[in-house]
Scaffold this motif. Structure first.
Motif, PDB file in Angstrom:
ATOM      1  N   LEU A  27       4.781 -59.985  -9.461  1.00 52.25           N
ATOM      2  CA  LEU A  27       5.405 -60.846  -8.946  1.00 52.25           C
ATOM      3  C   LEU A  27       6.441 -60.711  -7.505  1.00 52.25           C
ATOM      4  CD1 LEU A  27       6.078 -63.525  -8.603  1.00 52.25           C
ATOM      5  CD2 LEU A  27       8.360 -63.059  -9.708  1.00 52.25           C
ATOM      6  N   THR A  28       6.818 -59.370  -7.734  1.00 51.63           N
ATOM      7  CA  THR A  28       7.394 -58.384  -6.632  1.00 51.63           C
ATOM      8  C   THR A  28       6.788 -58.011  -5.557  1.00 51.63           C
ATOM      9  OG1 THR A  28       8.762 -57.625  -8.529  1.00 51.63           O
ATOM     10  CG2 THR A  28       8.907 -56.198  -6.301  1.00 51.63           C
ATOM     11  N   ALA A  29       5.288 -57.836  -5.680  1.00 56.35           N
ATOM     12  CA  ALA A  29       4.602 -57.561  -4.506  1.00 56.35           C
ATOM     13  C   ALA A  29       4.484 -59.190  -3.693  1.00 56.35           C
ATOM     14  CB  ALA A  29       3.226 -56.635  -5.025  1.00 56.35           C
ATOM     15  N   TRP A  30       3.759 -59.912  -4.328  1.00 57.05           N
ATOM     16  CA  TRP A  30       3.597 -61.289  -4.383  1.00 57.05           C
ATOM     17  C   TRP A  30       4.752 -61.455  -2.934  1.00 57.05           C
ATOM     18  CZ3 TRP A  30       1.692 -66.373  -6.851  1.00 57.05           C
ATOM     19  CH2 TRP A  30       1.540 -66.912  -6.277  1.00 57.05           C
ATOM     20  N   LEU A  31       5.898 -61.475  -3.968  1.00 60.97           N
ATOM     21  CA  LEU A  31       7.851 -61.461  -3.084  1.00 60.97           C
ATOM     22  C   LEU A  31       8.295 -60.709  -1.074  1.00 60.97           C
ATOM     23  CD1 LEU A  31      10.200 -63.512  -3.431  1.00 60.97           C
ATOM     24  CD2 LEU A  31      11.008 -61.593  -4.844  1.00 60.97           C
ATOM     25  N   GLU A  32       7.161 -59.645  -1.447  1.00 61.91           N
ATOM     26  CA  GLU A  32       7.705 -58.887  -0.901  1.00 61.91           C
ATOM     27  C   GLU A  32       6.429 -59.540   1.104  1.00 61.91           C
ATOM     28  OE1 GLU A  32       6.092 -54.908  -1.677  1.00 61.91           O
ATOM     29  OE2 GLU A  32       8.739 -54.808  -2.562  1.00 61.91           O
ATOM     30  N   VAL A  33       5.132 -59.735   0.556  1.00 67.04           N
ATOM     31  CA  VAL A  33       4.200 -60.825   1.014  1.00 67.04           C
ATOM     32  C   VAL A  33       4.722 -62.263   1.667  1.00 67.04           C
ATOM     33  CG1 VAL A  33       2.164 -61.912   1.558  1.00 67.04           C
ATOM     34  CG2 VAL A  33       1.937 -59.773   0.204  1.00 67.04           C
ATOM     35  N   ALA A  34       5.449 -62.017   0.857  1.00 67.32           N
ATOM     36  CA  ALA A  34       5.712 -64.433   1.291  1.00 67.32           C
ATOM     37  C   ALA A  34       7.102 -63.737   2.224  1.00 67.32           C
ATOM     38  CB  ALA A  34       6.493 -64.782   0.393  1.00 67.32           C
TER      39      ALA A  34
END
Length: 128
Positions: free
Chosen positions: A86-93
């Protein structure tokens, strides 16, 4: 009554459909395509159908509204740490223009983070 040829889509009004389509296409790792006119874009939706993004009619404008409806994107952690995914996906978003509305948190069904997309629409990222 028999319904033939039924399909579904999600419709999202936008001030700048091309920018919002690019945001969702990048987040979903798909390609946005032009829609029915110059102010209409389509993004393939993971559950099927399309995310239809358009500029609302000047004669029938769509006001910005909060409400309780939100788009939700979900992915499986597939044995990885769900919070790390989730943290990695959040950084992309966030790199694509989203703003974090609430910090990530663990829930009984997975980890989630509430965001606002580049036009202020609510978006939930969920990893289970």
């Amino acid at each position: 009554m028999e319904v033939v040829g039924l399909s579904g889509s999600i419709v999202l009004a936008a001030d700048d459909p091309a920018v919002l389509a690019a945001f969702y296409a990048a987040l979903l790792e798909v390609e946005a395509t032009p829609g029915l006119g110059p102010s209409h874009w389509r993004v393939p939706w993971p559950a099927g159908g399309q995310l239809e993004i358009y500029v609302p009619s000047r004669t029938r404008p769509q006001p910005h509204q909060g409400g309780r409806l939100a788009l939700c994107l979900q992915q499986s952690s597939e044995g990885r740490d769900a919070m790390t995914v989730l943290t990695a996906w959040l950084e992309v978003a966030e790199h694509l223009g989203a703003d974090q509305a609430e910090p990530p948190r663990q829930e009984p069904f997975g980890v989630e983070a509430w965001l606002l997309d580049p036009e202020g629409n609510r978006l939930l990222l969920l990893v289970s």
